[in-house]
Each structure stands twice: as structure tokens, then as C-alpha cells.
Motif scaffolding. Structure first.
Motif, short mmCIF file in Angstrom:
data_model
loop_
_atom_site.label_atom_id
_atom_site.label_comp_id
_atom_site.label_asym_id
_atom_site.label_seq_id
_atom_site.Cartn_x
_atom_site.Cartn_y
_atom_site.Cartn_z
N MET A 76 -27.73 -121.71 69.78
CA MET A 76 -26.89 -122.31 70.81
C MET A 76 -26.90 -123.83 70.70
N ALA A 77 -28.05 -124.39 70.38
CA ALA A 77 -28.15 -125.85 70.27
C ALA A 77 -27.35 -126.39 69.10
N ALA A 78 -27.06 -125.53 68.11
CA ALA A 78 -26.28 -125.98 66.95
C ALA A 78 -24.83 -126.23 67.30
N LEU A 79 -24.36 -125.67 68.43
CA LEU A 79 -22.98 -125.86 68.86
C LEU A 79 -22.84 -127.17 69.65
N SER A 80 -21.78 -127.89 69.34
CA SER A 80 -21.43 -129.07 70.12
C SER A 80 -19.94 -128.99 70.41
N GLY A 81 -19.43 -130.01 71.04
CA GLY A 81 -18.00 -130.03 71.29
C GLY A 81 -17.18 -130.00 70.03
N ALA A 82 -17.79 -130.47 68.92
CA ALA A 82 -17.09 -130.48 67.63
C ALA A 82 -17.26 -129.18 66.87
N GLY A 83 -18.12 -128.28 67.35
CA GLY A 83 -18.41 -127.04 66.65
C GLY A 83 -19.81 -127.04 66.08
N ALA A 84 -20.02 -126.25 65.04
CA ALA A 84 -21.33 -126.14 64.39
C ALA A 84 -21.19 -126.40 62.90
N ALA A 85 -22.22 -126.97 62.31
CA ALA A 85 -22.25 -127.27 60.88
C ALA A 85 -23.25 -126.36 60.18
N THR A 86 -23.01 -126.13 58.90
CA THR A 86 -23.93 -125.31 58.10
C THR A 86 -25.32 -125.91 58.06
N GLY A 87 -25.41 -127.23 57.95
CA GLY A 87 -26.70 -127.89 57.87
C GLY A 87 -26.59 -129.33 58.31
N PRO A 88 -27.73 -130.00 58.53
CA PRO A 88 -27.72 -131.41 58.97
C PRO A 88 -27.01 -132.30 57.95
N GLY A 89 -26.16 -133.18 58.45
CA GLY A 89 -25.45 -134.11 57.58
C GLY A 89 -24.14 -133.58 57.05
N LEU A 90 -23.83 -132.32 57.32
CA LEU A 90 -22.54 -131.76 56.93
C LEU A 90 -21.60 -131.76 58.13
N PRO A 91 -20.30 -131.84 57.90
CA PRO A 91 -19.38 -131.83 59.04
C PRO A 91 -19.32 -130.44 59.66
N ALA A 92 -19.03 -130.39 60.95
CA ALA A 92 -18.80 -129.10 61.60
C ALA A 92 -17.61 -128.42 60.93
N ASP A 93 -17.66 -127.10 60.85
CA ASP A 93 -16.57 -126.37 60.22
C ASP A 93 -16.25 -125.13 61.04
N ALA A 94 -15.02 -124.65 60.89
CA ALA A 94 -14.56 -123.52 61.68
C ALA A 94 -15.26 -122.23 61.30
N ASP A 95 -15.68 -122.10 60.05
CA ASP A 95 -16.34 -120.88 59.60
C ASP A 95 -17.68 -120.72 60.30
N THR A 96 -18.55 -121.73 60.18
CA THR A 96 -19.85 -121.66 60.83
C THR A 96 -19.69 -121.57 62.34
N THR A 97 -18.77 -122.37 62.89
CA THR A 97 -18.58 -122.37 64.34
C THR A 97 -18.21 -120.98 64.85
N SER A 98 -17.27 -120.33 64.20
CA SER A 98 -16.81 -119.03 64.67
C SER A 98 -17.87 -117.96 64.53
N VAL A 99 -18.65 -117.99 63.44
CA VAL A 99 -19.69 -116.97 63.28
C VAL A 99 -20.82 -117.19 64.29
N VAL A 100 -21.16 -118.45 64.56
CA VAL A 100 -22.15 -118.73 65.61
C VAL A 100 -21.63 -118.21 66.95
N LEU A 101 -20.38 -118.49 67.28
CA LEU A 101 -19.82 -118.02 68.54
C LEU A 101 -19.82 -116.50 68.63
N TYR A 102 -19.44 -115.84 67.54
CA TYR A 102 -19.40 -114.38 67.54
C TYR A 102 -20.79 -113.79 67.68
N ALA A 103 -21.76 -114.33 66.94
CA ALA A 103 -23.13 -113.80 67.01
C ALA A 103 -23.69 -113.97 68.42
N LEU A 104 -23.50 -115.13 69.02
CA LEU A 104 -24.01 -115.35 70.37
C LEU A 104 -23.34 -114.41 71.37
N ALA A 105 -22.04 -114.19 71.21
CA ALA A 105 -21.35 -113.27 72.11
C ALA A 105 -21.90 -111.87 72.00
#
Length: 535
Positions: free
Chosen positions: A285-314
Motif C-alpha cells: 500500500m505504501a508503494a502507491l502514491s498519487g502518481a501510481g507505483a514504480a517497479t523499484g526505487p528510482g524508476l518512474p511510476a508505471d501503469a503496469d505496476t500500478t494496476s497490478v498493485v491495485l488489483y492485488a490489494l483489492a
């Protein structure tokens, strides 16, 4: 620790899932196989880093009989040119060192011959990250090494290739020219910082995150130059990346968010009962921000990681509103990140799952979410290949893309059911004689995805599907459960996320137990031995 035999039944699969989650929670970096490309970059750019000799030995041992490294269908180009450049750089540093193992020049010679074959019959370059930058950048370095050796006493094989053509280099030249004029470095290119050359070492506007540049050992080493006079967190990151004992490295590390999201999504999607530790869910949950979630530190947030994080949490009962996905919405489909060169079917399949779940279950579900779900279903159907499968830019195998799209369409865009039926028929038609599935050869990973297509869709099981599923499950049961599957996932070269693959196999076996019955699904499969803490 004690070894306990866990039967491959419903309870046994749940125990294996718990064990997988336990090991995942303890590993802060994520389990990813070593990279030929990335390891060769450390050999060339950071010979001072602990484990240099082990990396060199590993690189030579990974060479194929034809002199290349990597997989087929063009996937050998990037790792081979990287490995050859590293071996030439090593020989150049040790020109007068009679103690250098003879395996090094021999491997360099075989690698140059392999590159000569690629020059004579250029393969199509797969759509892996920064490939169009990496190949000309490393070709320049190989050519410079060959020119340096030309006036010296060189082994006979030095003339096997001559000057390597740099290939299409327009993008690299434009990028370097813009940076030389003081232009900013696009965030998504930090992961491939090593292509920018030594002139940009320790560039002031590049600030390592958690000690890393672009979550990449190669990018970090290229930015660093030497291990002297730098923030200790940077060298600490590199030492963590090479592991203990120090040796080869992955392309991207740490990837804990990516690993945890995909593992939990794989297990919960098929209804395998999992109860991850609260700390693990909290970190996701902490990996999510208003910009989404990133695969790892220093990488930009991306829709792929963001959506899978959202789906898993749901699916874990901790839904978060999918508002962050709006930034990736292009109207027709979703980009993986803004400015993406290309489009990803699996990213859009995962977005469809995240939005589809919220549209169906969340009190905050909106008509707009429902409309986007329906539109994405149409967009994905239109991307289906004539044979009935899908391909994708983040994975070498069509079985991964097909399983991802089928899971999303079947649950959240049932109007596209004809596309699902065609995918099932394609899977049936491509099963191998031993019961497996795979692009180049049968693998556990691809067999698991094929089984998810056959058994995961909400359809009555036809006899031909039941028979194919039994054969696939028997193949999974006959394989070594601790073996590492061949790398099929796209980074700068191919890699395997070990725990994600194992979770996909567990998901397939669970589907077999549920849809076929535990006795019928696993009656010919051996028990699986796993390590369980005795504490």
C-alpha cells in the motif's frame, strides 16, 4: 530449518503459497536471475568492485557453443555485444598480464565470430528496453577496442570481424547531443544510463535513489566511474546487488514491489487462499502514491505496476481507488508510462483487471470506469493475432500475454467472449507432445500460463480441454520444483522473476485441483519438498 514433504493437494498448495510468501517477505530485493548484459557492464565499467573474477568466470561459462549469449530470435544481440565488449576491455586492461586465463581471449574470439554472423545476417532486434541505444553504444566501444588492438600484437581472431557497424544510431546521437547542450535526462532513461558515455559520469542533476541510478547496477556503475569519493550508499547498493559471495547481477534491483504485486495477484486471481503478513500488505500500500507505483526505487511510476498493485490489494480486501491510473489514460488505451515508444497488451490487460474489479465491487465504481472497461475490452480484442494469441513488449512468450488478456476479458469484458474462445483453441493447438507449452521449448512457466487459459475461464470443460489440462499438469508434476525456469521477461536482456514464476505454477496447479478435482488433477504428480521453518 527442516524439510517437510507437502502433498500437491489443496492444503499442500496453500502451504507452498505460505512458504513462498514467507521467503518473499524476508527478501527485500526480490528474486531475479542474473543478467549477461548487466554483469558484462560491471566487468567493463567497475572492475574494482568485489567479485570481478567470479563475474568474469560466470560470463564465460554462460557462453553458447556458437559464441553467442542469450536466447534466439534476435535476443542474443544485446547480451552478446555486451559480453564481447567486456571481454575486450578485460584483455585491454591486462595486455601485459601473462596470468590472465586463456579462456578470456578464447571466449572473446568466439564472441567476435558470433557478432560477425549477426552482422552478415542481421536478426530483428526485439523490443527490449533501450535496445536501439545499447547496440550502437556498445558497437562504438567494440570498434574502439578493435582499433586499439589493430597496431599491436593481437590474436588471429582479431581480424574475424573488423569494424562492427553501429547500426541505426540516430536516436543515440540525438540524445547525446541534447545532453551535451545541458538538456535534462528523461527519467525513464536513467535505467540505461550506461549508454550515455563517460562524459556524463557523476552528472550533478542525477541523484541516486536508495544508492542506485535507475535501479540498475550497470547504470549506477557507469554514473559512478570509480568507487572513490562518493556517497557510501552508492557503493553499498552495488555490493548488495552483487550478493554474497559477490558475483553476477540482475538488470534491475530491487524489485520488491513488482515481485510482491505479481505474486499476490497470481495467487488471489485463482482463489488460492493466502493470508500475507500485514507488514507485507502495508508495504505494498505504501508503494502507491498519487502518481501510481514504480517497479523499484528510482524508476518512474508505471501503469503496469500500478494496476497490478491495485488489483492485488483489492483481492486481499484492501481496495484503493484507482485514480492514479488516470495519468496513463490515452483515451484509446493506457500507456505504460508517458512518452512510451509503443504499447503493451499486458499493461492494458492489468489495467482492465484493476478498473474492472472496482467497477464491479467498489461502492465508488463509476460509469466512467465501466465505460473504460468496455472500451479496453474492445481494444484488447482488436490486438488479438489471427492465430488466437496475443504478444507483448514485456515478455518473450505469447503464453504470458495470452493468459493475462484472457483473465481480464473473461472476468471483466465478457462481451469479448469470442476472443477468449479463440485463445483457448490456440492453446489447445500448440501443446507439445510431452504435455508442455513454450515458445522455444516447453517450460513450466509457459505451461502454467497455458493451463490458466484452459482452466481459468468460466466455461464448461470440453473433453479436449480436460485431456490437455491433465497432460499439462502431469508435465508440471514431473519437473523439478526448485529448478529455475529459462528467462523470458524483458529488461535490457531476458530475465526470470523466480518467485513470480513459481506463483504462476502454483496458480495453475490450484486451478487443476479446483476444476478437475484434487485426485484427478494430481494423481500422477509427486509430492513437493519445501523448506519450512521449525521455529
Amino acid at each position: 530449518m527442516t524439510t517437510t514433504t507437502v502433498p500437491d493437494t489443496g492444503d499442500g498448495l496453500a502451504a507452498q503459497a505460505r512458504h513462498l510468501l514467507s521467503t518473499m517477505e524476508r527478501d527485500r530485493a526480490g528474486g531475479v536471475t542474473p543478467s549477461v548484459y548487466e554483469t558484462a557492464r560491471l566487468i567493463s565499467d567497475a572492475p574494482w568492485l568485489a567479485g570481478h573474477r567470479r563475474r568474469l568466470d560466470w560470463l564465460i561459462a554462460a557462453q553458447h557453443g556458437d559464441g553467442s549469449w542469450g536466447a534466439g530470435d534476435g535476443y542474443a544481440v544485446v547480451p552478446t555485444v555486451s559480453a564481447v565488449e567486456a571481454l575486450l576491455a578485460t584483455l585491454r586492461r591486462h595486455e601485459a598480464d601473462d596470468g590472465l586465463a586463456p579462456e578470456v581471449p578464447a571466449a572473446a574470439g568466439r564472441g567476435l565470430a558470433a557478432l560477425a554472423a549477426m552482422v552478415a545476417a542481421p536478426p530483428r532486434l526485439p523490443d527490449t528496453p533501450a535496445a536501439d541505444l545499447i547496440v550502437p553504444a556498445l558497437a562504438d566501444r567494440v570498434n574502439e577496442h578493435l582499433a586499439w588492438f589493430a597496431g599491436r600484437r593481437a590474436p588471429a581472431f582479431w581480424g574475424a570481424v573488423g569494424q562492427l557497424p553501429a547500426g541505426e544510431r540516430g536516436r543515440l546521437d540525438r540524445l547525446r547531443s541534447g545532453l551535451a547542450r545541458g538538456g535534462p535526462i528523461p527519467t525513464k532513461l536513467l535505467h540505461a544510463y550506461e549508454v550515455l558515455g563517460p562524459a556524463l559520469r557523476r552528472r550533478a542533476d542525477v541523484v541516486p535513489v536508495a544508492g542506485a541510478v535507475g535501479a540498475s547496477p550497470a547504470a549506477t556503475a557507469a554514473w559512478l566511474g570509480t568507487g572513490e569519493g562518493v556517497d557510501p550508499s552508492v557503493t553499498a547498493y552495488l555490493l548488495e546487488a552483487v550478493g554474497r559471495p559477490a558475483g553476477p547481477v540482475p538488470c534491475c534491483t530491487p524489485v520488491a514491489v513488482f515481485e510482491r504485486a505479481w505474486v499476490l495477484a497470481n495467487l488471489t486471481r485463482v482463489g488460492l487462499p493466502v493470508h500475507p503478513p500485514e507488514a507485507l500488505v502495508g508495504e505494498l500500500m505504501a508503494a502507491l502514491s498519487g502518481a501510481g507505483a514504480a517497479t523499484g526505487p528510482g524508476l518512474p511510476a508505471d501503469a503496469d505496476t500500478t494496476s497490478v498493485v491495485l488489483y492485488a490489494l483489492a483481492r486481499l480486501g484492501r481496495p484503493v481507488a484507482p485514480d492514479s491510473l488516470a495519468a496513463f489514460d490515452l483515451g484509446s488505451h493506457f500507456c505504460t508510462w508517458q512518452g512510451e515508444d509503443g504499447r503493451s497488451t499486458t499493461t492494458n490487460a492489468h489495467v482492465l483487471e484493476a478498473l474492472g474489479w472496482h467497477a464491479q465491487h467498489s461502492p465508488g465504481g463509476t460509469r466512467r470506469q465501466a465505460a473504460r472497461v468496455a472500451a479496453l475490452g474492445v481494444w484488447l480484442r482488436e490486438r488479438q493475432e489471427p492465430a488466437g494469441c496475443w504478444g507483448d513488449r514485456w515478455h518473450a512468450s505469447p503464453y504470458y500475454a495470452t493468459a493475462s488478456v484472457v483473465a481480464a476479458l473473461d472476468r471483466y469484458a465478457p462481451a469479448e467472449g469470442d476472443a477468449v474462445d479463440r485463445a483457448v483453441d490456440w492453446v489447445l493447438a500448440t501443446q507439445r507432445a510431452d504435455g508442455s507449452w513454450g515458445r522455444w521449448a516447453g517450460t513450466r512457466e509457459e505451461t502454467a500460463y497455458a493451463l490458466q487459459v484452459l482452466l481459468g475461464v468460466r466455461r464448461p470443460l470440453r473433453p479436449v480441454v480436460v485431456e490437455a489440462a491433465h497432460r499439462g499438469l502431469r508435465h508440471l508434476g514431473s519437473a523439478d520444483p526448485d529448478a529455475i525456469d529459462p528467462p523470458l521477461w524483458h529488461d535490457k536482456d531476458l530475465y526470470a522473476p523466480v518467485r513470480i514464476v513459481r506463483s504462476a505454477v502454483l496458480a495453475a496447479r490450484h486451478l487443476g485441483s479446483v476444476r478437475l478435482g484434487p485426485d484427478r488433477a494430481v494423481s500422477r504428480e509427486p509430492a513437493v519438498s519445501v523448506m519450512i521453518s521449525s521455529a
